[in-house]
Design a protein around this motif. Sequence first.
Motif, PDB file in Angstrom:
ATOM      1  N   ASN A 166       0.818  -1.190   0.000  1.00 46.28           N
ATOM      2  CA  ASN A 166       0.000   0.000   0.000  1.00 46.28           C
ATOM      3  C   ASN A 166       0.862   1.254   0.000  1.00 46.28           C
ATOM      4  O   ASN A 166       1.829   1.359   0.753  1.00 46.28           O
ATOM      5  CB  ASN A 166      -0.910   0.020   1.238  1.00 46.28           C
ATOM      6  N   ASP A 167       0.505   2.209  -0.823  1.00 44.53           N
ATOM      7  CA  ASP A 167       1.259   3.456  -0.912  1.00 44.53           C
ATOM      8  C   ASP A 167       0.773   4.417   0.167  1.00 44.53           C
ATOM      9  O   ASP A 167      -0.400   4.798   0.195  1.00 44.53           O
ATOM     10  CB  ASP A 167       1.070   4.070  -2.299  1.00 44.53           C
ATOM     11  N   LEU A 168       1.676   4.815   1.056  1.00 42.73           N
ATOM     12  CA  LEU A 168       1.348   5.736   2.140  1.00 42.73           C
ATOM     13  C   LEU A 168       2.061   7.072   1.978  1.00 42.73           C
ATOM     14  O   LEU A 168       2.201   7.827   2.947  1.00 42.73           O
ATOM     15  CB  LEU A 168       1.722   5.108   3.495  1.00 42.73           C
ATOM     16  N   THR A 169       2.470   7.371   0.765  1.00 41.17           N
ATOM     17  CA  THR A 169       3.163   8.631   0.502  1.00 41.17           C
ATOM     18  C   THR A 169       2.299   9.813   0.938  1.00 41.17           C
ATOM     19  O   THR A 169       1.106   9.889   0.624  1.00 41.17           O
ATOM     20  CB  THR A 169       3.492   8.759  -0.989  1.00 41.17           C
ATOM     21  N   GLY A 170       2.903  10.724   1.684  1.00 40.86           N
ATOM     22  CA  GLY A 170       2.192  11.901   2.162  1.00 40.86           C
ATOM     23  C   GLY A 170       1.475  11.713   3.471  1.00 40.86           C
ATOM     24  O   GLY A 170       0.964  12.681   4.051  1.00 40.86           O
ATOM     25  N   LYS A 171       1.427  10.477   3.976  1.00 42.48           N
ATOM     26  CA  LYS A 171       0.750  10.198   5.245  1.00 42.48           C
ATOM     27  C   LYS A 171       1.740  10.336   6.405  1.00 42.48           C
ATOM     28  O   LYS A 171       2.954  10.208   6.253  1.00 42.48           O
ATOM     29  CB  LYS A 171       0.162   8.791   5.244  1.00 42.48           C
ATOM     30  N   VAL A 172       1.183  10.571   7.593  1.00 46.29           N
ATOM     31  CA  VAL A 172       1.976  10.630   8.819  1.00 46.29           C
ATOM     32  C   VAL A 172       1.423   9.613   9.798  1.00 46.29           C
ATOM     33  O   VAL A 172       0.203   9.556  10.035  1.00 46.29           O
ATOM     34  CB  VAL A 172       1.946  12.038   9.450  1.00 46.29           C
ATOM     35  N   ALA A 173       2.314   8.805  10.366  1.00 44.39           N
ATOM     36  CA  ALA A 173       1.918   7.753  11.306  1.00 44.39           C
ATOM     37  C   ALA A 173       2.597   7.968  12.652  1.00 44.39           C
ATOM     38  O   ALA A 173       3.744   8.416  12.724  1.00 44.39           O
ATOM     39  CB  ALA A 173       2.290   6.380  10.752  1.00 44.39           C
ATOM     40  N   LEU A 174       1.885   7.610  13.705  1.00 47.79           N
ATOM     41  CA  LEU A 174       2.447   7.547  15.055  1.00 47.79           C
ATOM     42  C   LEU A 174       2.365   6.106  15.523  1.00 47.79           C
ATOM     43  O   LEU A 174       1.284   5.505  15.501  1.00 47.79           O
ATOM     44  CB  LEU A 174       1.682   8.448  16.015  1.00 47.79           C
ATOM     45  N   ASN A 182      -1.542  12.201  30.684  1.00 49.23           N
ATOM     46  CA  ASN A 182      -1.337  13.092  29.537  1.00 49.23           C
ATOM     47  C   ASN A 182      -0.344  12.545  28.525  1.00 49.23           C
ATOM     48  O   ASN A 182      -0.079  13.185  27.508  1.00 49.23           O
ATOM     49  CB  ASN A 182      -0.871  14.469  30.018  1.00 49.23           C
ATOM     50  N   GLY A 183       0.212  11.362  28.772  1.00 48.82           N
ATOM     51  CA  GLY A 183       1.280  10.860  27.911  1.00 48.82           C
ATOM     52  C   GLY A 183       0.840  10.574  26.486  1.00 48.82           C
ATOM     53  O   GLY A 183       1.518  10.957  25.524  1.00 48.82           O
ATOM     54  N   ALA A 184      -0.290   9.900  26.312  1.00 46.43           N
ATOM     55  CA  ALA A 184      -0.733   9.496  24.975  1.00 46.43           C
ATOM     56  C   ALA A 184      -1.161  10.690  24.145  1.00 46.43           C
ATOM     57  O   ALA A 184      -0.767  10.830  22.976  1.00 46.43           O
ATOM     58  CB  ALA A 184      -1.877   8.492  25.090  1.00 46.43           C
ATOM     59  N   ALA A 185      -1.978  11.558  24.723  1.00 45.04           N
ATOM     60  CA  ALA A 185      -2.460  12.721  23.973  1.00 45.04           C
ATOM     61  C   ALA A 185      -1.309  13.639  23.589  1.00 45.04           C
ATOM     62  O   ALA A 185      -1.281  14.185  22.476  1.00 45.04           O
ATOM     63  CB  ALA A 185      -3.505  13.475  24.784  1.00 45.04           C
ATOM     64  N   VAL A 201       1.902  15.898  15.540  1.00 43.66           N
ATOM     65  CA  VAL A 201       1.329  16.921  14.659  1.00 43.66           C
ATOM     66  C   VAL A 201       2.256  18.133  14.566  1.00 43.66           C
ATOM     67  O   VAL A 201       2.464  18.687  13.482  1.00 43.66           O
ATOM     68  CB  VAL A 201      -0.072  17.322  15.157  1.00 43.66           C
ATOM     69  N   ARG A 202       2.835  18.536  15.698  1.00 45.33           N
ATOM     70  CA  ARG A 202       3.740  19.689  15.679  1.00 45.33           C
ATOM     71  C   ARG A 202       4.979  19.413  14.829  1.00 45.33           C
ATOM     72  O   ARG A 202       5.433  20.277  14.080  1.00 45.33           O
ATOM     73  CB  ARG A 202       4.165  20.055  17.101  1.00 45.33           C
ATOM     74  N   GLU A 203       5.542  18.221  14.965  1.00 45.24           N
ATOM     75  CA  GLU A 203       6.812  17.937  14.301  1.00 45.24           C
ATOM     76  C   GLU A 203       6.646  17.478  12.849  1.00 45.24           C
ATOM     77  O   GLU A 203       7.494  17.783  12.003  1.00 45.24           O
ATOM     78  CB  GLU A 203       7.589  16.873  15.087  1.00 45.24           C
ATOM     79  N   LEU A 204       5.574  16.758  12.572  1.00 49.33           N
ATOM     80  CA  LEU A 204       5.410  16.188  11.231  1.00 49.33           C
ATOM     81  C   LEU A 204       4.230  16.783  10.464  1.00 49.33           C
ATOM     82  O   LEU A 204       3.991  16.418   9.318  1.00 49.33           O
ATOM     83  CB  LEU A 204       5.263  14.666  11.327  1.00 49.33           C
ATOM     84  N   GLY A 205       3.483  17.683  11.106  1.00 47.48           N
ATOM     85  CA  GLY A 205       2.483  18.458  10.388  1.00 47.48           C
ATOM     86  C   GLY A 205       1.067  17.935  10.395  1.00 47.48           C
ATOM     87  O   GLY A 205       0.127  18.678  10.114  1.00 47.48           O
ATOM     88  N   ARG A 206       0.872  16.668  10.759  1.00 49.20           N
ATOM     89  CA  ARG A 206      -0.456  16.064  10.731  1.00 49.20           C
ATOM     90  C   ARG A 206      -0.372  14.672  11.334  1.00 49.20           C
ATOM     91  O   ARG A 206       0.696  14.214  11.733  1.00 49.20           O
ATOM     92  CB  ARG A 206      -0.991  15.978   9.299  1.00 49.20           C
ATOM     93  N   ILE A 207      -1.492  13.970  11.413  1.00 46.43           N
ATOM     94  CA  ILE A 207      -1.494  12.548  11.756  1.00 46.43           C
ATOM     95  C   ILE A 207      -2.626  11.875  10.995  1.00 46.43           C
ATOM     96  O   ILE A 207      -3.769  12.341  11.012  1.00 46.43           O
ATOM     97  CB  ILE A 207      -1.613  12.305  13.270  1.00 46.43           C
ATOM     98  N   ASP A 208      -2.286  10.823  10.290  1.00 48.50           N
ATOM     99  CA  ASP A 208      -3.253  10.056   9.499  1.00 48.50           C
ATOM    100  C   ASP A 208      -3.433   8.644  10.024  1.00 48.50           C
ATOM    101  O   ASP A 208      -4.491   8.034   9.833  1.00 48.50           O
ATOM    102  CB  ASP A 208      -2.790   9.969   8.040  1.00 48.50           C
ATOM    103  N   ARG A 261      -9.203  14.112  16.582  1.00 58.12           N
ATOM    104  CA  ARG A 261      -9.400  15.554  16.410  1.00 58.12           C
ATOM    105  C   ARG A 261      -8.663  16.080  15.178  1.00 58.12           C
ATOM    106  O   ARG A 261      -9.019  17.123  14.642  1.00 58.12           O
ATOM    107  CB  ARG A 261      -8.909  16.302  17.652  1.00 58.12           C
ATOM    108  N   HIS A 262      -7.640  15.369  14.759  1.00 57.33           N
ATOM    109  CA  HIS A 262      -6.805  15.826  13.646  1.00 57.33           C
ATOM    110  C   HIS A 262      -7.047  15.053  12.356  1.00 57.33           C
ATOM    111  O   HIS A 262      -6.705  15.535  11.272  1.00 57.33           O
ATOM    112  CB  HIS A 262      -5.322  15.692  14.012  1.00 57.33           C
ATOM    113  N   MET A 263      -7.597  13.862  12.459  1.00 54.61           N
ATOM    114  CA  MET A 263      -7.734  12.991  11.285  1.00 54.61           C
ATOM    115  C   MET A 263      -8.909  13.409  10.417  1.00 54.61           C
ATOM    116  O   MET A 263      -9.934  13.866  10.900  1.00 54.61           O
ATOM    117  CB  MET A 263      -7.934  11.538  11.714  1.00 54.61           C
TER     118      MET A 263
END
Length: 246
Positions: free
Chosen positions: A2-10, A69-72, A79-86, A128-130
């Motif tokens: 699967n192509d995940l180009t442009g996506k951000v994962a945690l 507060n660790g997970a959130a 999001v701050r470092e990579l710009g988003r989360i998908d 909240r971001h997805m």
Amino acid sequence: MNDLTGKVALVTGGSRGIGAAIARRLADAGAAVALTYVQAADQARGVAKQIEADGGRAAIIQADLTQPNGAAEAVEQTVRELGRIDILVNNAGFLTYGPLAEVSAEELDRVLAVDVRSVFLAAQAAARHMGDGGRIISIGSCFNGRVPGANFVLQATAKSALIGLTKGLARELGPRGITATIVDPGPIDTDMNPADGETADFQRSLTALGRYGEAEDIAAAVAYLAGPSGRYITGTTLAVDGGYTV
């Protein structure tokens, strides 16, 4: 793949074992990847350096998921470092076993905090971001479907809670195009559960294939669910367990 180009994962707990394999596999598919660690900073840096050496983008995040507060905060830092989360992969967790009589209230709280509460709070923050195409994937356990003997009450309790959580997420987030799934590993050869460990022969005997799996087997399933091929799969569990639950 699967192509995940442009996506951000945690990927939580991404510094070693299954988590590290997932982080590398998602990066190979084109995603930028953030991974959390608690104390293994050198291992986390090693995974990130390997991703970057292969042309990918990675960030490491120190996160204590036993803290409320660790997970959130890990999601917000992604999001701050990579710009988003998908894509959120809830991989962090404890491998726990022992007699019911010896489980303390403190151990119960610690395991549920990481294996259940942090998954809930990370999903809440990520949602909240997805947008459309978002993925929430949790790493469960073969004990979701079969408990072959004593001493696994705490492990089965914690991982089985993910089933209801994931079904609820699927219903609530489905209208927004976000899927929620679980991958249930069977015996996987990692430093936490090595294929030459003292219980390895017993674990092999419980599988239909008669052998351990590898971390890359779980990573491949996660990558499938994370990409376009997984767009119509939600609210369910994919067992990658060598036939453990047959």
